[in-house]
Design a protein around this motif. Structure first.
Motif, PDB file in Angstrom:
ATOM      1  N   GLY A 170      -9.350  32.540  -6.057  1.00 13.52           N
ATOM      2  CA  GLY A 170     -10.442  31.744  -6.589  1.00 13.52           C
ATOM      3  C   GLY A 170      -9.977  30.454  -7.236  1.00 13.52           C
ATOM      4  N   SER A 171     -10.945  29.751  -7.836  1.00 14.99           N
ATOM      5  CA  SER A 171     -10.669  28.448  -8.435  1.00 14.99           C
ATOM      6  C   SER A 171     -11.273  28.357  -9.830  1.00 14.99           C
ATOM      7  N   ARG A 179     -11.664  25.054 -12.999  1.00 14.90           N
ATOM      8  CA  ARG A 179     -11.329  23.713 -13.446  1.00 14.90           C
ATOM      9  C   ARG A 179     -11.320  23.700 -14.966  1.00 14.90           C
ATOM     10  N   ARG A 199      -1.530  23.562  -5.111  1.00 14.02           N
ATOM     11  CA  ARG A 199      -2.662  24.396  -5.555  1.00 14.02           C
ATOM     12  C   ARG A 199      -3.399  23.780  -6.737  1.00 14.02           C
ATOM     13  N   PHE A 200      -2.675  23.150  -7.640  1.00 12.32           N
ATOM     14  CA  PHE A 200      -3.265  22.570  -8.846  1.00 12.32           C
ATOM     15  C   PHE A 200      -3.280  21.048  -8.740  1.00 12.32           C
ATOM     16  N   THR A 201      -4.283  20.437  -9.347  1.00 13.52           N
ATOM     17  CA  THR A 201      -4.373  18.988  -9.412  1.00 13.52           C
ATOM     18  C   THR A 201      -4.736  18.556 -10.823  1.00 13.52           C
ATOM     19  N   GLN A 240      -7.561  21.055 -12.045  1.00 15.45           N
ATOM     20  CA  GLN A 240      -8.232  21.809 -11.001  1.00 15.45           C
ATOM     21  C   GLN A 240      -7.235  22.822 -10.446  1.00 15.45           C
ATOM     22  N   ASN A 285      -6.715  25.828  -7.751  1.00 11.68           N
ATOM     23  CA  ASN A 285      -7.195  26.503  -6.553  1.00 11.68           C
ATOM     24  C   ASN A 285      -6.201  27.573  -6.108  1.00 11.68           C
ATOM     25  N   SER A 286      -6.659  28.458  -5.253  1.00  7.35           N
ATOM     26  CA  SER A 286      -5.799  29.530  -4.718  1.00  7.35           C
ATOM     27  C   SER A 286      -5.057  30.241  -5.845  1.00  7.35           C
TER      28      SER A 286
END
Length: 118
Positions: free
Chosen positions: A16-17, A19, A67-69, A82, A84-85
């Motif tokens: 999942g994700s 933020r 995966r991350f931003t 953010q 993700n995964s």
């Protein structure tokens, strides 16, 4: 003085994700490089990602690359992460930090819990 408040943590299933947000108040947020750290139970705090004052330069720890931003909106005095995964090993308390003085970050938030279930 700068106050940092994180939000957006929670419980999510693997894959999942989420933020995370870091809202800054006080002095001009755009003047400070900003970073996200995390600390899992029984482990040392580690740098996850950092971003320059303008947002043009970013850096990630290898375990989250792709995966991350990390990003920032200086007009809103807010930084974001953010994620993700997500994996169970991402479970930790995540902290926002600002104003790197060459050795340490000066300002810290209170942290937000991220829990990833398998």
């Amino acid at each position: 003085q700068v106050q940092l408040v994180e939000s957006g943590g929670g419980l999510v299933q693997a894959g999942g994700s989420l933020r995370l947000s870091c809202a800054a108040s006080g002095r001009t947020f755009s003047a400070y490089a900003t970073a996200w750290f995390r600390q899992a139970p029984g482990k040392e705090r580690e740098l996850v990602a950092r971003i320059s004052r303008s947002g043009a330069i970013t850096h990630y720890v290898d375990s989250v690359k792709g995966r991350f931003t990390i990003s920032r909106d200086n007009a809103k005095n807010t930084a974001y992460l953010q994620m993700n995964s997500l994996k169970p090993e991402d479970t930790a308390v995540y902290y926002c930090a600002a104003n790197y003085d060459g050795a340490n970050y000066v300002y810290w938030g209170q942290g937000t819990q991220v829990t990833v279930s398998s």
